[in-house]
Design a protein around this motif. Structure first.
Motif, PDB file in Angstrom:
ATOM      1  N   ILE A 141      48.298   7.339  29.939  1.00 25.45           N
ATOM      2  CA  ILE A 141      48.587   8.053  28.700  1.00 25.45           C
ATOM      3  C   ILE A 141      48.014   9.479  28.673  1.00 25.45           C
ATOM      4  O   ILE A 141      48.589  10.374  28.064  1.00 25.45           O
ATOM      5  N   LEU A 142      46.906   9.697  29.364  1.00 27.54           N
ATOM      6  CA  LEU A 142      46.251  11.007  29.346  1.00 27.54           C
ATOM      7  C   LEU A 142      46.237  11.689  30.713  1.00 27.54           C
ATOM      8  O   LEU A 142      45.549  12.696  30.893  1.00 27.54           O
ATOM      9  N   ILE A 147      42.806  13.217  32.319  1.00 30.38           N
ATOM     10  CA  ILE A 147      42.036  11.977  32.333  1.00 30.38           C
ATOM     11  C   ILE A 147      42.886  10.908  33.012  1.00 30.38           C
ATOM     12  O   ILE A 147      43.903  10.481  32.467  1.00 30.38           O
ATOM     13  N   SER A 148      42.453  10.491  34.185  1.00 29.21           N
ATOM     14  CA  SER A 148      43.224   9.514  34.953  1.00 29.21           C
ATOM     15  C   SER A 148      43.070   8.117  34.352  1.00 29.21           C
ATOM     16  O   SER A 148      42.161   7.850  33.563  1.00 29.21           O
ATOM     17  N   ILE A 154      37.169   3.036  32.666  1.00 27.57           N
ATOM     18  CA  ILE A 154      35.720   2.841  32.806  1.00 27.57           C
ATOM     19  C   ILE A 154      34.924   3.408  31.628  1.00 27.57           C
ATOM     20  O   ILE A 154      33.702   3.283  31.605  1.00 27.57           O
ATOM     21  N   LEU A 155      35.593   3.987  30.661  1.00 25.15           N
ATOM     22  CA  LEU A 155      34.880   4.535  29.507  1.00 25.15           C
ATOM     23  C   LEU A 155      34.268   3.422  28.669  1.00 25.15           C
ATOM     24  O   LEU A 155      34.904   2.403  28.409  1.00 25.15           O
ATOM     25  N   ILE A 164      36.633  11.604  25.939  1.00 28.93           N
ATOM     26  CA  ILE A 164      38.030  12.063  25.964  1.00 28.93           C
ATOM     27  C   ILE A 164      38.120  13.475  25.407  1.00 28.93           C
ATOM     28  O   ILE A 164      38.738  14.356  26.008  1.00 28.93           O
ATOM     29  N   ALA A 165      37.495  13.699  24.268  1.00 26.23           N
ATOM     30  CA  ALA A 165      37.534  15.028  23.647  1.00 26.23           C
ATOM     31  C   ALA A 165      36.911  16.080  24.561  1.00 26.23           C
ATOM     32  O   ALA A 165      37.434  17.194  24.681  1.00 26.23           O
TER      33      ALA A 165
END
Length: 178
Positions: A141-142, A147-148, A154-155, A164-165
């Motif tokens: 999605i990102l 952002i893979s 793993i977040l 993310i921000a």
């Protein structure tokens, strides 16, 4: 306790606004709310976290169908806001599969002997409908925003939205609405 914010991509960068989800009843309502945040039909991200147990990202690009990622489907299912995101399609179920037994397929001729043919199906059906304690949705999605899928998976739920921000260059605008 939950936190929800909209990040709208503009030509000047990202703009953030916090949002209340109390009036949002469906995924369509959520997508409409996101579209209202960007009159230019740019990318809008809806970021949701609940009690550091799970997080979700909904991406709306113009009139395209929303793309969804949820970090822990089982934790999200216990939340009214998570249930908005956990569509049948996202969980790999047939739409309307949990509507109960199909009355047309039941043998109701009055000759039942007390045994139900559905007993075996109910045990397997419950397992098939179980929601996993794992991520579901569009892991990519990102990707185009830096952002893979691997990084997203793993977040930690308690730091995910900030991470993310930060990767998007929007940490300051997100923190202003937090």
């Amino acid at each position: 306790m939950y936190f929800a914010a909209l990040l709208a991509r503009t030509e000047d960068g990202w703009e953030a606004s916090d949002t209340e989800l109390d009036d949002v009843e469906t995924l369509s309502d959520l997508a409409d709310l996101a579209r209202e945040a960007s009159p230019e039909e740019d990318t809008v991200l809806v970021l949701i976290e609940q009690e550091d147990a799970w997080f979700g990202v909904v991406r709306v690009d113009g009139e395209d169908d929303p793309r969804i990622y949820v970090s822990d489907a089982a934790a999200a299912q216990r939340s009214a806001y998570g249930e908005l995101l956990l569509t049948d399609e996202l969980l790999g179920r047939e739409p309307g599969a949990d509507d109960g037994p199909d009355l047309d397929s039941l043998d109701l001729d009055g000759t039942e002997d007390g045994e139900s043919e559905d007993d075996d199906e109910d045990e397997g059906g419950a397992a098939a409908d179980a929601v996993p304690h794992s991520p579901v949705g569009d892991g990519a999605i990102l990707d185009d925003l830096g952002i893979s899928e691997k990084e997203l998976r793993i977040l930690d739920a308690d730091e995910a939205l900030s991470s993310i921000a930060e990767a998007l260059g929007a940490s300051e605008v997100l923190e202003t609405v937090r």
